[in-house]
Scaffold this active site. Structure first.
Site, PDB file in Angstrom:
ATOM      1  N   THR A  68       1.004  -1.111   0.066  1.00 52.23           N
ATOM      2  CA  THR A  68      -0.053  -0.012   0.040  1.00 52.23           C
ATOM      3  C   THR A  68       0.830   1.156  -0.168  1.00 52.23           C
ATOM      4  OG1 THR A  68      -1.570  -1.286   1.426  1.00 52.23           O
ATOM      5  CG2 THR A  68      -2.053   1.090   1.108  1.00 52.23           C
ATOM      6  N   LYS A  78      -7.336   1.537  -3.078  1.00 49.71           N
ATOM      7  CA  LYS A  78      -6.730   0.793  -1.959  1.00 49.71           C
ATOM      8  C   LYS A  78      -6.914   1.719  -0.546  1.00 49.71           C
ATOM      9  CE  LYS A  78      -4.727  -1.804   1.145  1.00 49.71           C
ATOM     10  NZ  LYS A  78      -5.516  -2.816   2.240  1.00 49.71           N
ATOM     11  N   LYS A 119       0.168   5.706   8.366  1.00 49.09           N
ATOM     12  CA  LYS A 119       0.827   6.002   6.901  1.00 49.09           C
ATOM     13  C   LYS A 119      -0.485   5.967   5.886  1.00 49.09           C
ATOM     14  CE  LYS A 119       1.549   2.229   4.907  1.00 49.09           C
ATOM     15  NZ  LYS A 119       1.395   1.122   3.860  1.00 49.09           N
TER      16      LYS A 119
HETATM   17  N1  LIG Z   1      -0.858  -6.304   7.567  1.00 50.63           N
HETATM   18  C1  LIG Z   1      -2.050  -6.258   7.172  1.00 50.63           C
HETATM   19  O1  LIG Z   1      -3.126  -6.593   7.423  1.00 50.63           O
HETATM   20  C2  LIG Z   1      -1.995  -5.641   5.455  1.00 50.63           C
HETATM   21  C3  LIG Z   1      -3.328  -5.792   4.807  1.00 50.63           C
HETATM   22  C4  LIG Z   1      -3.185  -5.181   3.278  1.00 50.63           C
HETATM   23  C5  LIG Z   1      -2.106  -4.389   3.037  1.00 50.63           C
HETATM   24  N2  LIG Z   1      -1.036  -4.416   3.834  1.00 50.63           N
HETATM   25  C6  LIG Z   1       0.228  -3.415   3.205  1.00 50.63           C
HETATM   26  O2  LIG Z   1       1.066  -4.499   2.563  1.00 50.63           O
HETATM   27  C7  LIG Z   1       2.246  -3.993   3.143  1.00 50.63           C
HETATM   28  C8  LIG Z   1       3.370  -4.810   3.965  1.00 50.63           C
HETATM   29  O3  LIG Z   1       2.507  -5.041   5.410  1.00 50.63           O
HETATM   30  P1  LIG Z   1       3.021  -6.007   6.564  1.00 50.63           P
HETATM   31  O4  LIG Z   1       1.974  -5.912   7.540  1.00 50.63           O
HETATM   32  O5  LIG Z   1       3.425  -7.299   5.866  1.00 50.63           O
HETATM   33  O6  LIG Z   1       4.167  -5.247   7.070  1.00 50.63           O
HETATM   34  P2  LIG Z   1       5.485  -5.720   7.942  1.00 50.63           P
HETATM   35  O7  LIG Z   1       5.141  -6.951   8.400  1.00 50.63           O
HETATM   36  O8  LIG Z   1       5.963  -4.494   8.690  1.00 50.63           O
HETATM   37  O9  LIG Z   1       6.632  -6.023   6.614  1.00 50.63           O
HETATM   38  C9  LIG Z   1       7.164  -5.221   5.903  1.00 50.63           C
HETATM   39  C10 LIG Z   1       8.140  -5.544   4.968  1.00 50.63           C
HETATM   40  O10 LIG Z   1       8.901  -4.566   4.538  1.00 50.63           O
HETATM   41  C11 LIG Z   1      10.272  -4.624   4.766  1.00 50.63           C
HETATM   42  N3  LIG Z   1      10.836  -3.391   4.643  1.00 50.63           N
HETATM   43  C12 LIG Z   1      10.711  -2.468   5.529  1.00 50.63           C
HETATM   44  N4  LIG Z   1      11.455  -1.322   5.412  1.00 50.63           N
HETATM   45  C13 LIG Z   1      12.256  -1.713   4.570  1.00 50.63           C
HETATM   46  C14 LIG Z   1      13.471  -1.251   3.860  1.00 50.63           C
HETATM   47  N5  LIG Z   1      13.728   0.202   3.967  1.00 50.63           N
HETATM   48  N6  LIG Z   1      14.184  -1.722   2.801  1.00 50.63           N
HETATM   49  C15 LIG Z   1      13.682  -2.917   2.864  1.00 50.63           C
HETATM   50  N7  LIG Z   1      12.752  -3.564   3.115  1.00 50.63           N
HETATM   51  C16 LIG Z   1      11.937  -3.024   4.066  1.00 50.63           C
HETATM   52  C17 LIG Z   1      10.376  -5.606   5.712  1.00 50.63           C
HETATM   53  O11 LIG Z   1      11.838  -5.945   6.043  1.00 50.63           O
HETATM   54  P3  LIG Z   1      12.284  -6.627   7.399  1.00 50.63           P
HETATM   55  O12 LIG Z   1      11.713  -7.909   7.674  1.00 50.63           O
HETATM   56  O13 LIG Z   1      13.681  -6.553   7.312  1.00 50.63           O
HETATM   57  O14 LIG Z   1      11.695  -5.489   8.520  1.00 50.63           O
HETATM   58  C18 LIG Z   1       9.379  -6.709   5.626  1.00 50.63           C
HETATM   59  O15 LIG Z   1       9.635  -7.537   4.785  1.00 50.63           O
HETATM   60  C19 LIG Z   1       2.245  -2.504   3.761  1.00 50.63           C
HETATM   61  O16 LIG Z   1       2.216  -1.625   2.639  1.00 50.63           O
HETATM   62  C20 LIG Z   1       0.710  -2.523   4.421  1.00 50.63           C
HETATM   63  O17 LIG Z   1       0.262  -1.596   4.328  1.00 50.63           O
HETATM   64  C21 LIG Z   1      -1.078  -4.871   5.073  1.00 50.63           C
END
Ligand SMILES: NC(=O)c1ccc[n+]([C@@H]2O[C@H](COP(=O)([O-])OP(=O)(O)OC[C@H]3O[C@@H](n4cnc5c(N)ncnc54)[C@H](OP(=O)(O)O)[C@@H]3O)[C@@H](O)[C@H]2O)c1
Length: 294
Positions: free
Chosen positions: A97, A173, A242
């Protein structure tokens, strides 16, 4: 099903399940994560682990599922990033997102390199990602969307194509997350009201979701608020902040005032300023009860 050679970058709460489902569907998957430990479980399923972003970009497509604009920008535009590593003709499917502005910039940059770009943000929390039950909201050129279909089918239960412009999918989204946050806030206020008046929150929710409010969003978030279950976070509060901020930025660019989104942004700031950094974003649904002294 057409098996594809695909890279997957970003093994967080969402990406881990999504990458696993690509492997289970028979695709040849190479995974990369900034913190390498998260990739180990996927090797047991049959994924190959890349040591660099570039190593994950050798196939027909690469999928990214990263936290925010900053993360996606660094992975795409950085040294040895996706832009310089993906072969001409290959596809970047961005499921994160992110902002409308970044999606537009990615479309131009990939087109300039003869690559294809599809924005495919998703609805559904980590449990839906693990169960291949996500809803995919896609934007991109028709042929690029068609090439992405086997990937969408492996990760989600249904794909909605919004536009041939990738950025439109990001806008949709962001609008959806604004609506979810509005439901969380209004549920929190309603539940604070009846709760302080002595009504059992579970009986109240049962009544709501069995009558006029039977949508999944009321069930999922009503349950989290009623049980005050904000840890571990499925969708972390800083990511919710965000998304509301990105929705407001899109509204600013398009000259669309979003007064309710402005209020929600402040609710997230209140939560983050008062120890909510690690909580689920649904914890804004607890603020009304707190304001009521409960
Ligand atoms: N969680 C939900 O319910 C949900 C639902 C729909 C959409 N989303 C969207 O999906 C996306 C991921 O969400 P999530 O919940 O999976 O987040 P998350 O658990 O915080 O995972 C974030 C990912 O991004 C990587 N990352 C963060 N900063 C980085 C950087 N500077 N360089 C390289 N890699 C980096 C992290 O790597 P590390 O492991 O090294 O930290 C991890 O692989 C977001 O955009 C979120 O808004 C989330």
């Amino acid at each position: 099903m057409t098996a594809m050679r695909v890279g997957f970058i970003g093994l967080g709460r969402m990406g881990t399940g999504m990458a696993a489902n690509l492997v289970k569907a028979g695709h040849q998957v190479t995974v990369y994560n900034r913190s390498p430990d998260k990739a180990a479980a996927l090797t047991e399923l049959g994924a190959t682990v890349a040591r660099t972003v570039a190593e994950a970009c050798g196939g027909e497509a690469v999928v990214t599922m990263l936290a925010d604009d900053h993360a996606l920008e660094s992975v795409v535009f950085g040294d040895g990033g996706i832009l310089s590593s993906l072969p001409p003709g290959a596809l970047h499917v961005s499921c994160s997102t992110v902002s409308v502005a970044l999606s537009r910039r990615l479309t131009q940059a990939h087109t300039g390199r003869g690559q294809q770009f599809v924005a495919a943000p998703v609805f559904g929390r980590p449990d839906a990602a693990a169960a291949a039950k996500l809803f995919v909201v896609a934007g991109g050129a028709e042929d690029a969307i068609e090439r992405s279909r086997p990937l969408f089918d492996a990760m989600g239960q249904r794909t909605f194509v919004m536009s041939n412009q990738p950025e439109a999918a990001n806008l949709v989204k962001l609008s959806g997350n604004f609506l979810i946050a509005a439901v969380i806030e209004s549920l929190g206020e309603a539940m604070a009201l009846v709760g302080k008046g002595g009504v059992d929150p579970h009986a109240y929710l049962d009544m709501l979701t069995s009558t006029l409010f039977s949508a999944p969003v009321y069930r999922t978030y009503g349950d989290l608020i009623a049980n005050r279950r904000f840890e571990p976070a499925g969708f972390a509060a800083p990511l919710g902040y965000k998304d509301i901020s990105l929705g407001l930025a899109a509204g600013g660019d398009l000259r669309v005032p979003l007064p309710l989104a402005s209020l929600l942004r402040d609710r997230f700031l209140t939560l983050l300023a008062s120890g909510g950094e690690t909580l689920d974003w649904s914890a804004i649904g607890q603020l009304a009860a707190r304001d009521a002294g409960e």
